[in-house]
Design a protein around this motif. Structure first.
Motif, PDB file in Angstrom:
ATOM      1  N   LEU A  10      76.349 -31.112  43.341  1.00  0.00           N
ATOM      2  CA  LEU A  10      76.264 -30.227  42.180  1.00  0.00           C
ATOM      3  C   LEU A  10      76.254 -31.026  40.880  1.00  0.00           C
ATOM      4  O   LEU A  10      75.435 -30.778  39.988  1.00  0.00           O
ATOM      5  N   ILE A  11      77.127 -32.013  40.773  1.00  0.00           N
ATOM      6  CA  ILE A  11      77.182 -32.819  39.553  1.00  0.00           C
ATOM      7  C   ILE A  11      75.909 -33.651  39.382  1.00  0.00           C
ATOM      8  O   ILE A  11      75.350 -33.743  38.279  1.00  0.00           O
ATOM      9  N   LEU A  12      75.426 -34.245  40.474  1.00  0.00           N
ATOM     10  CA  LEU A  12      74.246 -35.110  40.370  1.00  0.00           C
ATOM     11  C   LEU A  12      72.993 -34.318  39.998  1.00  0.00           C
ATOM     12  O   LEU A  12      72.161 -34.791  39.211  1.00  0.00           O
ATOM     13  N   VAL A  13      72.845 -33.123  40.562  1.00  0.00           N
ATOM     14  CA  VAL A  13      71.658 -32.323  40.222  1.00  0.00           C
ATOM     15  C   VAL A  13      71.721 -31.874  38.765  1.00  0.00           C
ATOM     16  O   VAL A  13      70.711 -31.909  38.047  1.00  0.00           O
ATOM     17  N   TYR A 238      62.755 -24.733  25.286  1.00  0.00           N
ATOM     18  CA  TYR A 238      64.173 -25.004  25.482  1.00  0.00           C
ATOM     19  C   TYR A 238      64.855 -23.897  26.273  1.00  0.00           C
ATOM     20  O   TYR A 238      65.758 -24.149  27.070  1.00  0.00           O
ATOM     21  N   SER A 239      64.414 -22.646  26.068  1.00  0.00           N
ATOM     22  CA  SER A 239      65.008 -21.528  26.804  1.00  0.00           C
ATOM     23  C   SER A 239      64.692 -21.632  28.293  1.00  0.00           C
ATOM     24  O   SER A 239      65.554 -21.384  29.143  1.00  0.00           O
ATOM     25  N   GLU A 244      66.356 -22.849  33.791  1.00  0.00           N
ATOM     26  CA  GLU A 244      66.167 -23.590  35.046  1.00  0.00           C
ATOM     27  C   GLU A 244      67.466 -24.260  35.483  1.00  0.00           C
ATOM     28  O   GLU A 244      67.818 -24.236  36.667  1.00  0.00           O
ATOM     29  N   LYS A 245      68.178 -24.838  34.527  1.00  0.00           N
ATOM     30  CA  LYS A 245      69.424 -25.529  34.861  1.00  0.00           C
ATOM     31  C   LYS A 245      70.455 -24.555  35.423  1.00  0.00           C
ATOM     32  O   LYS A 245      71.117 -24.843  36.426  1.00  0.00           O
ATOM     33  N   TRP A 246      70.560 -23.366  34.808  1.00  0.00           N
ATOM     34  CA  TRP A 246      71.548 -22.400  35.285  1.00  0.00           C
ATOM     35  C   TRP A 246      71.150 -21.797  36.623  1.00  0.00           C
ATOM     36  O   TRP A 246      72.015 -21.466  37.443  1.00  0.00           O
ATOM     37  N   VAL A 247      69.838 -21.640  36.859  1.00  0.00           N
ATOM     38  CA  VAL A 247      69.388 -21.139  38.164  1.00  0.00           C
ATOM     39  C   VAL A 247      69.737 -22.142  39.258  1.00  0.00           C
ATOM     40  O   VAL A 247      70.236 -21.764  40.331  1.00  0.00           O
ATOM     41  N   LEU A 349      83.666 -30.829  34.205  1.00  0.00           N
ATOM     42  CA  LEU A 349      84.643 -29.755  34.014  1.00  0.00           C
ATOM     43  C   LEU A 349      84.153 -28.460  34.656  1.00  0.00           C
ATOM     44  O   LEU A 349      84.922 -27.768  35.351  1.00  0.00           O
ATOM     45  N   LEU A 350      82.876 -28.129  34.440  1.00  0.00           N
ATOM     46  CA  LEU A 350      82.310 -26.905  35.008  1.00  0.00           C
ATOM     47  C   LEU A 350      82.363 -26.926  36.529  1.00  0.00           C
ATOM     48  O   LEU A 350      82.786 -25.945  37.171  1.00  0.00           O
ATOM     49  N   VAL A 351      81.956 -28.034  37.131  1.00  0.00           N
ATOM     50  CA  VAL A 351      81.961 -28.139  38.586  1.00  0.00           C
ATOM     51  C   VAL A 351      83.384 -28.127  39.126  1.00  0.00           C
ATOM     52  O   VAL A 351      83.670 -27.505  40.163  1.00  0.00           O
TER      53      VAL A 351
END
Length: 380
Positions: A10-13, A238-239, A244-247, A349-351
């Motif tokens: 998760l962190i690496l992606v 940018y949106s 894409e990152k959140w998906v 932190l998120l992960v």
């Protein structure tokens, strides 16, 4: 191990997306400036000397450039290409980074009477020229910004010859679309007045102050002018990148949840194995909440150990990729030949929070089962 691998992946992606996002932003920032003033409606703005003087006095503005932009037809013999022709003044090289991305020739825009073109490499190929050694001038056609004579519409088109001085290579969106020339020549071809432009592009000393300076500019120029940050100039891009990152984050969280089923299975087997020990604790005075907290604590311990180990693994792999570029980017047609990675504390932190929540939810099921079972120290 399931939590370790899930956390590291998760962190690496997310870090990989950060790397690509940073790369794309750096490419676009070479062409788009920190702030841009443009007309709220139409294509032309009128800028008074008083407004320019106030603009110069704003603290935090490093430099600005007056620009004029219009579609044009570029011809080299039988080769034709529609281009976005951008006329800029002498300050443009200090505002945008196009001059730093030349692959041949010089950033020479000529004069009002003897203009030169700096082409994107895609435009250069489309009209079949070598921009740094072209012997014959090109022909350029532009629409005049004056009233169209319906009896003689050909008079509404300006045509002139122009030489080439260099070519830039930034990104396909710009390389296949833009050509840059002298502002005075551009205004003469379009028939613009002395104080008329398409916009003002601004570079800031501190990009973090863009919102404050944007408000100052809006007060100076008024509601008929639009002041945009770099993000607002490319809002759709940018949106999409952010979405894409959140998906991807959501998809990998589902994988982490699937991996958490191993924790459910392990804790459930532990509950069955320790059934008599649970009964002893219950007989010694431990209530059902105490029994449940034991297994919740074990789930939290697994999450902590697995999460920290996964973060350390991701940190090591990310550092190796950043330092030694171990994993190449296949294809050979990209600006870089390796996968870009950018490690950010916010992602860790998120992960970490995600792993902890998933682990607690996974351990809640077997812990609830342990607390609700009937306790007995002997078999009937």
């Amino acid at each position: 191990m399931a939590i370790v691998i899930g956390t590291a992946a998760l962190i690496l992606v997310l870090s990989l997306f950060n790397g690509f996002e940073g790369l794309v932003k750096s490419l676009y920032s070479s062409f788009y400036t920190d702030l841009k003033i443009s007309p709220a409606a139409g294509k032309i703005i009128s800028v008074s000397p008083e407004q320019l003087q106030k603009l110069k006095l704003i603290k935090g503005i490093k430099n600005f450039s007056l620009v004029t932009e219009e579609k044009a037809l570029l011809q080299n013999g039988e080769y034709l290409s529609v281009v976005y022709l951008k006329g800029v003044d002498e300050n443009y090289r200090y505002v945008a980074g196009v001059a730093d991305h030349l692959v041949k020739g010089d950033f020479n825009l000529g004069t009002k009477e003897l203009p030169s073109l700096v082409l994107g490499v895609g435009i250069e190929n489309a009209v079949a020229v070598q921009s740094d050694r072209n012997l014959l001038p090109l022909v350029i056609y532009l629409p005049r910004k004056t009233d169209v004579d319906l009896l003689n519409p050909i008079q509404s088109i300006s045509a002139d010859t122009i030489t080439t001085s260099g070519a830039f290579n930034i990104q396909q969106d710009f390389d296949n679309k833009y050509a840059i020339t002298n502002l005075g020549f551009m205004k003469r071809m379009l028939g613009l007045k002395e104080n008329q432009y398409s916009g003002i592009e601004i570079a800031l000393s501190d990009p973090d102050q863009e919102e404050n300076i944007k408000q100052e500019l809006q007060q100076i120029f008024g509601k008929d002018y639009k002041v945009q940050t770099r993000f607002e100039q490319n809002q759709s891009l940018y949106s999409v990148m952010r979405a894409e990152k959140w998906v991807i984050y959501a998809v990998l969280c589902l994988i982490l949840i699937v991996a958490a089923f191993t924790m459910i299975a392990a804790l459930t087997m532990l509950v069955l194995e320790k059934e008599k020990d649970i009964g002893v604790l219950y007989a010694l005075g431990g209530n059902r909440n105490f029994i449940q907290k034991i297994f919740l604590s074990e789930g939290a311990l697994l999450a902590f150990i697995g999460g920290i180990s996964g973060m350390i693994l991701a940190l090591i792999v990310g550092w190796l990729q950043i330092t030694y570029k171990l994993i190449p980017l296949e294809g050979g047609s990209f600006l870089i030949d390796y996968f870009p990675v950018k490690l950010q504390p916010a992602d860790f932190l998120l992960v970490g929070v995600t792993v902890f929540i998933v682990a607690l939810l996974a351990s809640w099921i077997p812990s609830r089962k342990a607390s609700r079972q009937e306790f007995s120290l002997r078999s009937e």
